[in-house]
Motif scaffolding. Structure first.
Motif, PDB file in Angstrom:
ATOM      1  N   ALA A 244       0.659  -1.485  -0.039  1.00  0.00           N
ATOM      2  CA  ALA A 244       0.058  -0.002  -0.046  1.00  0.00           C
ATOM      3  C   ALA A 244       0.709   1.414  -0.212  1.00  0.00           C
ATOM      4  O   ALA A 244       0.626   2.203  -0.917  1.00  0.00           O
ATOM      5  N   ALA A 247       2.726   1.600  -3.234  1.00  0.00           N
ATOM      6  CA  ALA A 247       1.737   2.209  -4.262  1.00  0.00           C
ATOM      7  C   ALA A 247       1.490   3.426  -4.237  1.00  0.00           C
ATOM      8  O   ALA A 247       1.552   4.201  -5.248  1.00  0.00           O
ATOM      9  N   ALA A 248       1.280   4.046  -3.188  1.00  0.00           N
ATOM     10  CA  ALA A 248       1.212   5.562  -2.984  1.00  0.00           C
ATOM     11  C   ALA A 248       2.422   6.291  -3.325  1.00  0.00           C
ATOM     12  O   ALA A 248       2.013   7.433  -3.702  1.00  0.00           O
ATOM     13  N   ALA A 249       3.444   5.582  -3.264  1.00  0.00           N
ATOM     14  CA  ALA A 249       4.757   6.546  -3.641  1.00  0.00           C
ATOM     15  C   ALA A 249       5.219   6.077  -5.040  1.00  0.00           C
ATOM     16  O   ALA A 249       6.139   6.989  -5.648  1.00  0.00           O
ATOM     17  N   GLY A 250       4.602   5.099  -5.714  1.00  0.00           N
ATOM     18  CA  GLY A 250       5.089   4.744  -6.985  1.00  0.00           C
ATOM     19  C   GLY A 250       6.300   4.118  -6.984  1.00  0.00           C
ATOM     20  O   GLY A 250       7.179   4.180  -7.782  1.00  0.00           O
ATOM     21  N   PRO A 252       8.395   0.488  -6.692  1.00  0.00           N
ATOM     22  CA  PRO A 252       7.973  -1.076  -6.840  1.00  0.00           C
ATOM     23  C   PRO A 252       8.100  -1.817  -5.750  1.00  0.00           C
ATOM     24  O   PRO A 252       9.105  -1.684  -4.913  1.00  0.00           O
ATOM     25  N   SER A 253       7.033  -2.657  -5.288  1.00  0.00           N
ATOM     26  CA  SER A 253       7.101  -3.563  -4.168  1.00  0.00           C
ATOM     27  C   SER A 253       6.954  -4.895  -4.645  1.00  0.00           C
ATOM     28  O   SER A 253       6.180  -5.215  -5.714  1.00  0.00           O
ATOM     29  N   SER A 272      -4.186  -5.990  -5.078  1.00  0.00           N
ATOM     30  CA  SER A 272      -5.015  -4.829  -5.307  1.00  0.00           C
ATOM     31  C   SER A 272      -3.903  -3.811  -5.406  1.00  0.00           C
ATOM     32  O   SER A 272      -4.009  -2.908  -6.039  1.00  0.00           O
ATOM     33  N   ASN A 273      -2.985  -3.762  -4.498  1.00  0.00           N
ATOM     34  CA  ASN A 273      -1.936  -2.437  -4.427  1.00  0.00           C
ATOM     35  C   ASN A 273      -0.947  -2.619  -5.441  1.00  0.00           C
ATOM     36  O   ASN A 273       0.038  -1.707  -5.381  1.00  0.00           O
ATOM     37  N   GLY A 274      -1.160  -3.543  -6.376  1.00  0.00           N
ATOM     38  CA  GLY A 274      -0.081  -3.479  -7.518  1.00  0.00           C
ATOM     39  C   GLY A 274       1.324  -3.999  -7.385  1.00  0.00           C
ATOM     40  O   GLY A 274       2.056  -3.859  -7.863  1.00  0.00           O
ATOM     41  N   ALA A 275       1.240  -4.623  -6.100  1.00  0.00           N
ATOM     42  CA  ALA A 275       2.757  -5.398  -5.808  1.00  0.00           C
ATOM     43  C   ALA A 275       3.136  -6.117  -6.871  1.00  0.00           C
ATOM     44  O   ALA A 275       1.941  -6.843  -7.737  1.00  0.00           O
TER      45      ALA A 275
ATOM     46  N   ARG B 181      -1.762  10.434  -5.334  1.00  0.00           N
ATOM     47  CA  ARG B 181      -1.217   9.835  -6.185  1.00  0.00           C
ATOM     48  C   ARG B 181      -2.404   9.530  -7.137  1.00  0.00           C
ATOM     49  O   ARG B 181      -2.378   9.648  -8.509  1.00  0.00           O
ATOM     50  N   ASP B 438      -7.149   1.217  -5.799  1.00  0.00           N
ATOM     51  CA  ASP B 438      -6.253   0.331  -5.103  1.00  0.00           C
ATOM     52  C   ASP B 438      -4.638   0.604  -5.751  1.00  0.00           C
ATOM     53  O   ASP B 438      -4.008   0.345  -4.791  1.00  0.00           O
ATOM     54  N   SER B 439      -4.490   0.616  -6.849  1.00  0.00           N
ATOM     55  CA  SER B 439      -3.336   0.590  -7.509  1.00  0.00           C
ATOM     56  C   SER B 439      -2.485   1.601  -6.831  1.00  0.00           C
ATOM     57  O   SER B 439      -1.103   1.714  -7.118  1.00  0.00           O
ATOM     58  N   THR B 440      -3.157   2.710  -6.380  1.00  0.00           N
ATOM     59  CA  THR B 440      -2.455   4.163  -5.831  1.00  0.00           C
ATOM     60  C   THR B 440      -2.321   3.860  -4.260  1.00  0.00           C
ATOM     61  O   THR B 440      -1.978   4.964  -3.481  1.00  0.00           O
ATOM     62  N   GLY B 441      -2.604   2.723  -3.710  1.00  0.00           N
ATOM     63  CA  GLY B 441      -2.288   2.557  -2.027  1.00  0.00           C
ATOM     64  C   GLY B 441      -3.687   2.382  -1.338  1.00  0.00           C
ATOM     65  O   GLY B 441      -3.591   2.347  -0.170  1.00  0.00           O
ATOM     66  N   HIS B 489      -9.216  -9.536  -9.928  1.00  0.00           N
ATOM     67  CA  HIS B 489      -7.899  -9.573 -10.165  1.00  0.00           C
ATOM     68  C   HIS B 489      -7.675 -11.159 -10.757  1.00  0.00           C
ATOM     69  O   HIS B 489      -6.708 -11.316 -11.365  1.00  0.00           O
ATOM     70  N   SER B 502      -4.342  -7.541 -11.701  1.00  0.00           N
ATOM     71  CA  SER B 502      -3.016  -7.750 -11.559  1.00  0.00           C
ATOM     72  C   SER B 502      -2.567  -8.937 -10.749  1.00  0.00           C
ATOM     73  O   SER B 502      -2.420  -9.130  -9.549  1.00  0.00           O
ATOM     74  N   TYR B 521      10.995  -7.488 -14.458  1.00  0.00           N
ATOM     75  CA  TYR B 521      10.200  -6.465 -14.267  1.00  0.00           C
ATOM     76  C   TYR B 521      10.744  -5.257 -13.659  1.00  0.00           C
ATOM     77  O   TYR B 521       9.830  -4.170 -14.176  1.00  0.00           O
TER      78      TYR B 521
END
Lengths: 527, 527
Positions: A244, A247-250, A252-253, A272-275, B181, B438-441, B489, B502, B521
């Motif tokens: 999370a 994702a807020a910071a852009g 990569p996790s 969901s948070n794009g990790a 974000r 969600d992808s932004t945290g 997802h 994702s 990646y």
């Protein structure tokens, strides 16, 4: 009825906007807030609203529309002399080993844990009342970054980070809940509290530490240090919080998880948070091994549980408890313990408030472990003579199912210095305690059930008195543990009687039947 | 190192307790807080803690150990002249129909909705700055009942209830999250906020209204009015909130649910909170019908969605938003709408702040509906000419799947008086918006996805400008909706492309393979 000028009539007009388009005032020279003195008025004065009265109420600069809260923080930023560094945990007084927080270092030269050490002399130039007023002045607003319960204590957390580098979800400021009914009904207590750290952005207390770790990583990336991403091997709250904030910071996790060992529900937050979630054909230890090897080769910052930055965020929960009690000190704090970083974080927060004159004592700490993963409890029972890791057995309190805790030395230090106690809870005890707490209006996680079991035992033995102000730390939202509650209330757990199960009643859709059932129930119900 | 007197050494000693055993001071004569004036100090003064400095910092009475916060509130209670009553909603100015809040009445004589009307003349005797200072002074503490975000506005909610009768979980004070974000990346906005009402005790905004309803019921029971319990027919957030607050108060709660129509996960909150859950062999409408029949026969208070008490609690979220912005007014508020009580509650909160001089304008309101349940949107499209209930189709935004909203008149009133807008979201739009957020945290619920879709559309059409301060109201925690996120997802929803899915990547437990995957990646990842 509303006049037509009540709302901003359309988006192109600026006429009624109270937010000016350019900064009307110079930045203040002194950024630490002077608490505004406003006396209450009992006059039946003119209540007609005006732009002027609204502006005169608060003494801050209104930011122009083009400026966001991060820009505003940049414009108002001031210099100070606070600083912090890494030192070996509980180092020999002769040691001069230390590292800048801008170095990427996880352990000391001798392999021991690190600790973030603040320049206490610089902080001591301000007295306890100053800090209390400063922290109190930041509550309940959205000023960057002080709207966060962690960053409202920024000078005590990461004093040197630029507010611009902070990655925050306005975490913290969690509910300190008065457990009136649970205390009265089950314990004869009148001053029992639950600090609901899990009623939070990602549903656990991990947000408090992760905002600090990811903010520091964000700073390192801006400094062009080689950090391509942040990684962890975790099935639960850590991966959720990490993904999370990244994702807020852009940023990569990367999350390593054992394939076929965990449910997709445990995956849903990082996904969901794009990790970048790698589901690996091995077990949890295999994932840990792989991520260690990978981070040795690639510049991926490791968000592991020995990380001392995270504890700096977690310790703010202790400061926040004192603040919520208007700086009165509770008698007892009960913290569930697995990897044992959190109990030390609470100690550190309380100790800092004591050392800087905000309070005149600190609470006694109690660490609560699941009996199925109780190495600290066993160590305590030997009067700290002999520590042996254990094989952790499965427990509903899954986040503390750890047999060889990384922060064992930190926890022992905290407990020794607070005349602390360790207790344990069997599966039946922790599940019963959870069900009992829920029956009084809470909805807690099994770890909180462990902490409540410790409370029940210590209350029963008379160690904790009926009027002792006691705070139980709840570490995750019950919504993350619905399956365990379903198992319990379905009477579907082997070896557990599920004494407090309260399953639904099946009824035919017939008025007479429903009325009969209700009448029987209401006869026995509290009047 | 800590001195031995640092912590309270044992439970029988009173020596180091700062909490006196008897009340040392007389009750204050004037209970409305005078804001404490403390100036910041830059002196490098004596930082040694002392009992005296701690006591002098705050000017309140320390309560004795035997006294709980409810007792303290009773001791300090003061009389005032504020009052409220039920009147028919939007009544004819000639109407003199009104009811005491201590009557059990759900609808007016003509069958229309009721509204809680406050004695505005009494409230106007205090100016806007007084109310702002009063509300601000209550934030961040645990004073009963003002530690709650709802009851910190008690004079505007249920002015005549005794604090002793209040049933509160210190609800409200929810996170007003800066969606930095999401705003920047998807909308080119710099001042976008999400009011996370769902990061709460029971995981939805319903807590705000339920604390008011259950408190009033508690009062009625203490007055020996015939109320044996509180009932509802609900599959979701309402039954969860009702059962939690009733459990906290020891009031029987009764929940009717359709058997085999809902998952046990939807049942887990009322069951855990000890509600009497009847699983009835019928559908949802059958449950509604039965509970209406039952409550006509038995003195069970009906916690239905037309209840106007609940709106008094919900409206405090509007006041809280203004307060968190330091009483600056946002330009837009976007609220998901199903039964449509909440949009009116927000209007009522803002309007009250305007009428009492706390702010000089109110935001424009936007109601966002699922296209599968959009009667308000269709009505709006006819320029409020013709309202037709619709048959609500299944939507992931399940809490707003309502075709014939009970509060339609309230919503139209709110929208007409704020130059409001109604938008809609298809299933694909709302699920995509949820995944993007969600992808932004964030970790939002599908209803928030509906609201974000409205924002995306209005931003895209230029109605909402890039620097407009905009607040999206999030009504439930994403943890209640993990299944919908898993479906998305997993690319497992028919007719939806799941463009932002994702899924995790399956990898063999082999160092080389993992390194290859990671390198690929990281080459594409943001630097």
């Amino acid at each position: 009825m509303a006049s037509s000028a009540l709302f901003h009539p359309n988006t192109s007009s600026l006429f009624h906007k109270t937010k000016p388009k350019a900064a009307p005032q110079k930045p203040k020279l002194y950024s630490f807030p002077v608490i505004a003195c406003s006396s209450s008025s009992t006059d039946a004065g003119d209540s007609s609203p005006s732009l002027f009265s609204s502006l005169s109420h608060n003494h801050k600069n209104r930011r122009p529309a083009e400026e966001n809260i991060r820009d505003e923080a940049r414009r108002l930023a001031q210099s100070h002399n606070f600083s912090a560094k890494y030192v070996p945990f509980n180092a020999d007084p002769q040691s001069n080993e230390s590292y800048s927080l801008d170095e990427i270092v996880y352990r000391s030269r001798s392999g021991s844990l690190l600790d973030v050490q603040h320049d206490m002399e610089a902080l001591r130039k301000f007295d306890g009342n100053y800090w209390k007023s400063l922290f109190d002045s930041r509550i309940g607003k959205t000023t960057w970054p002080y709207g966060s319960g962690v960053w409202s204590k920024k000078e005590w957390v990461l004093p040197e980070i630029d507010s611009d580098d902070i990655v925050s979800a306005f975490e913290g400021n969690s509910n300190l809940f008065w457990a009136e009914r649970f205390g009265k009904q089950f314990l004869g207590m009148n001053d029992l509290w639950v600090k609901h750290c899990g009623i939070s952005h990602t549903g656990s207390f991990k947000d408090l530490g992760m905002t600090v770790l990811v903010s520091q990583v964000n700073r390192l990336r801006k400094m062009k240090r080689p950090v391509v991403g942040v990684g962890c091997a975790s099935t639960g709250d850590t991966s959720a919080a990490l993904s999370a904030y990244c994702a807020a910071a852009g940023i990569p996790s990367i999350v390593f998880l054992p394939a076929n060992k965990i449910s997709i529900a445990q995956l849903v937050q990082p996904i969901s948070n794009g990790a970048f979630v790698l589901s690996i054909d091995t077990d949890f230890d295999g994932c840990m091994q792989l991520i260690r090897e990978v981070t040795a080769e690639l510049p991926i910052y490791l968000a592991n549980s020995l990380n001392s930055l995270r504890l700096e965020g977690q310790k703010t929960a202790a400061v926040e408890i004192l603040q919520q009690f208007d700086w009165e000190v509770p008698d007892w704090i009960i913290v569930p313990g697995g990897n044992l970083g959190n109990i030390y974080a609470f100690y550190k927060g309380f100790k800092m408030c004591y050392d800087l004159g905000l309070v005149d004592r600190i609470p006694r700490l109690i660490c609560a472990q699941a009996a199925n993963a109780n190495p600290l409890y066993m160590y305590y029972k030997t009067k700290w003579q002999e520590f042996k890791p254990v094989k952790a057995n499965t427990t509903y309190a899954s986040a503390i199912q750890i047999g060889d805790p990384v922060s064992i030395d930190r926890a022992v230090f905290a407990l020794k210095n607070t005349n602390g106690i360790v207790e344990e809870a069997t599966e039946e005890e922790l599940m019963d305690a959870m069900a009992q707490a829920d029956s009084t209006g809470m909805f807690i996680c099994p770890h909180t059930g462990v902490a409540l079991t410790a409370l029940i035992k210590l209350r029963s033995s008379g160690v904790i008195g009926p009027t002792d102000r006691t705070v139980v730390v709840s570490t995750a939202h019950g919504l993350k543990f619905t399956q365990s509650k379903i198992d319990y209330h379905s009477n579907n757990i082997s070896d557990i009687a599920c004494r407090f199960a309260s399953p639904p009643l099946q009824v035919k859709a017939d008025f007479g039947t429903v009325m009969d059932v209700l009448r029987t129930y209401l006869e026995k119900a509290p009047k």
